[in-house]
Write a protein that holds these residues in place. Structure first.
Motif, PDB file in Angstrom:
ATOM      1  N   CYS A  98       0.837  -1.213   0.000  1.00  0.00           N
ATOM      2  CA  CYS A  98       0.000   0.000   0.000  1.00  0.00           C
ATOM      3  C   CYS A  98       0.868   1.258   0.000  1.00  0.00           C
ATOM      4  N   SER A  99       1.946   1.263   0.778  1.00  0.00           N
ATOM      5  CA  SER A  99       2.843   2.419   0.814  1.00  0.00           C
ATOM      6  C   SER A  99       3.498   2.653  -0.536  1.00  0.00           C
ATOM      7  N   MET A 100       3.912   1.572  -1.195  1.00  0.00           N
ATOM      8  CA  MET A 100       4.554   1.716  -2.499  1.00  0.00           C
ATOM      9  C   MET A 100       3.558   2.220  -3.552  1.00  0.00           C
ATOM     10  N   VAL A 101       2.344   1.708  -3.529  1.00  0.00           N
ATOM     11  CA  VAL A 101       1.324   2.185  -4.476  1.00  0.00           C
ATOM     12  C   VAL A 101       1.036   3.657  -4.236  1.00  0.00           C
ATOM     13  N   ASN A 102       0.950   4.057  -2.975  1.00  0.00           N
ATOM     14  CA  ASN A 102       0.719   5.464  -2.653  1.00  0.00           C
ATOM     15  C   ASN A 102       1.859   6.343  -3.157  1.00  0.00           C
ATOM     16  N   LEU A 103       3.082   5.860  -3.026  1.00  0.00           N
ATOM     17  CA  LEU A 103       4.236   6.647  -3.437  1.00  0.00           C
ATOM     18  C   LEU A 103       4.324   6.773  -4.953  1.00  0.00           C
ATOM     19  N   ARG A 104       4.102   5.702  -5.667  1.00  0.00           N
ATOM     20  CA  ARG A 104       4.344   5.685  -7.110  1.00  0.00           C
ATOM     21  C   ARG A 104       3.190   6.236  -7.941  1.00  0.00           C
ATOM     22  N   TYR A 105       1.970   6.079  -7.497  1.00  0.00           N
ATOM     23  CA  TYR A 105       0.826   6.358  -8.363  1.00  0.00           C
ATOM     24  C   TYR A 105      -0.161   7.312  -7.710  1.00  0.00           C
ATOM     25  N   GLU A 106      -0.844   8.059  -8.547  1.00  0.00           N
ATOM     26  CA  GLU A 106      -2.026   8.816  -8.133  1.00  0.00           C
ATOM     27  C   GLU A 106      -3.228   7.983  -8.561  1.00  0.00           C
ATOM     28  N   VAL A 107      -3.871   7.362  -7.604  1.00  0.00           N
ATOM     29  CA  VAL A 107      -4.910   6.385  -7.898  1.00  0.00           C
ATOM     30  C   VAL A 107      -6.282   7.019  -7.740  1.00  0.00           C
ATOM     31  N   VAL A 108      -7.074   6.925  -8.789  1.00  0.00           N
ATOM     32  CA  VAL A 108      -8.498   7.237  -8.737  1.00  0.00           C
ATOM     33  C   VAL A 108      -9.168   6.251  -9.686  1.00  0.00           C
ATOM     34  N   ASN A 109      -9.750   5.193  -9.126  1.00  0.00           N
ATOM     35  CA  ASN A 109     -10.397   4.164  -9.935  1.00  0.00           C
ATOM     36  C   ASN A 109     -11.791   3.889  -9.411  1.00  0.00           C
ATOM     37  N   ASN A 110     -12.678   3.596 -10.326  1.00  0.00           N
ATOM     38  CA  ASN A 110     -14.034   3.174  -9.987  1.00  0.00           C
ATOM     39  C   ASN A 110     -14.166   1.704 -10.336  1.00  0.00           C
TER      40      ASN A 110
END
Length: 191
Positions: A98-110
């Motif tokens: 979760c920390s790596m995803v937060n760091l690498r990407y700006e996530v907005v998915n439906n």
């Protein structure tokens, strides 16, 4: 040739001095095109530097996840002290992901679940999930782990989460400052 290049050549030759004859170099203002080029160069440099930092941190996150996975697999094979802490290890791995995803990407998915329910995934929700994982990990660690070395090992996801939040904040802050720099350009026309 732009004035900046001419100025740099004169400065390098040493024949461009102030009218006060004190040896200081005077700088001419940049016109809007030169300002634009300078800001673009700075943005490119900043983007490559930030990308390099994120890549290095991502490698660190992946190495930590790999070590924790090896502990899970090794703990299953041998009957050592790690075997009884598999649940904590899984929480730690999920937290680091979760920390790596937060760091690498700006996530907005439906996502649509069963065609009826809509699930919106954003970085804030990933951070909330990560905080819950970290709290559960620390709770289980305080309850089940006696050795100090394992307690330190199991607090690694908290450290990595803090690093990801700080780095993300710094990256966002730098982007805002670059935006302000673009707005602050002054107009100067060649005579």
């Amino acid at each position: 040739m732009s004035r900046l290049r001419r100025l740099n050549q004169k400065v390098l030759r040493g024949d461009y001095v102030d009218s006060d004859d004190d040896g200081d170099v005077t700088f001419l203002p940049l016109d809007t095109e030169e300002q634009e080029q300078l800001v673009n160069k700075f943005e490119i440099y900043n983007a490559t530097k930030n990308e390099r930092y994120v890549q290095i941190l991502s490698i660190v996150y992946l190495l930590c996840c790999g070590i924790f996975l090896l502990l899970v697999v090794g703990g299953r094979r041998k009957d050592n002290g790690i075997a009884k802490h598999r649940r904590i290890l899984f929480f730690c791995i999920n937290s680091m992901v979760c920390s790596m995803v937060n760091l690498r990407y700006e996530v907005v998915n439906n996502f649509w679940i069963l065609g009826r329910y809509r699930l919106i995934v954003t970085n804030q929700k990933i951070n909330g999930l990560n905080c819950m994982l970290i709290v559960m990990t620390l709770w289980l660690v305080s309850d089940q782990v006696e050795t100090r070395s394992l307690k330190v090992l199991f607090t690694l996801p908290l450290l990595l989460f803090g690093i990801s939040v700080i780095v993300k904040h710094w990256l966002r802050e730098m982007e805002e400052e670059l935006g302000e720099l673009r707005v602050l350009k002054y107009k100067y026309k060649n005579a």
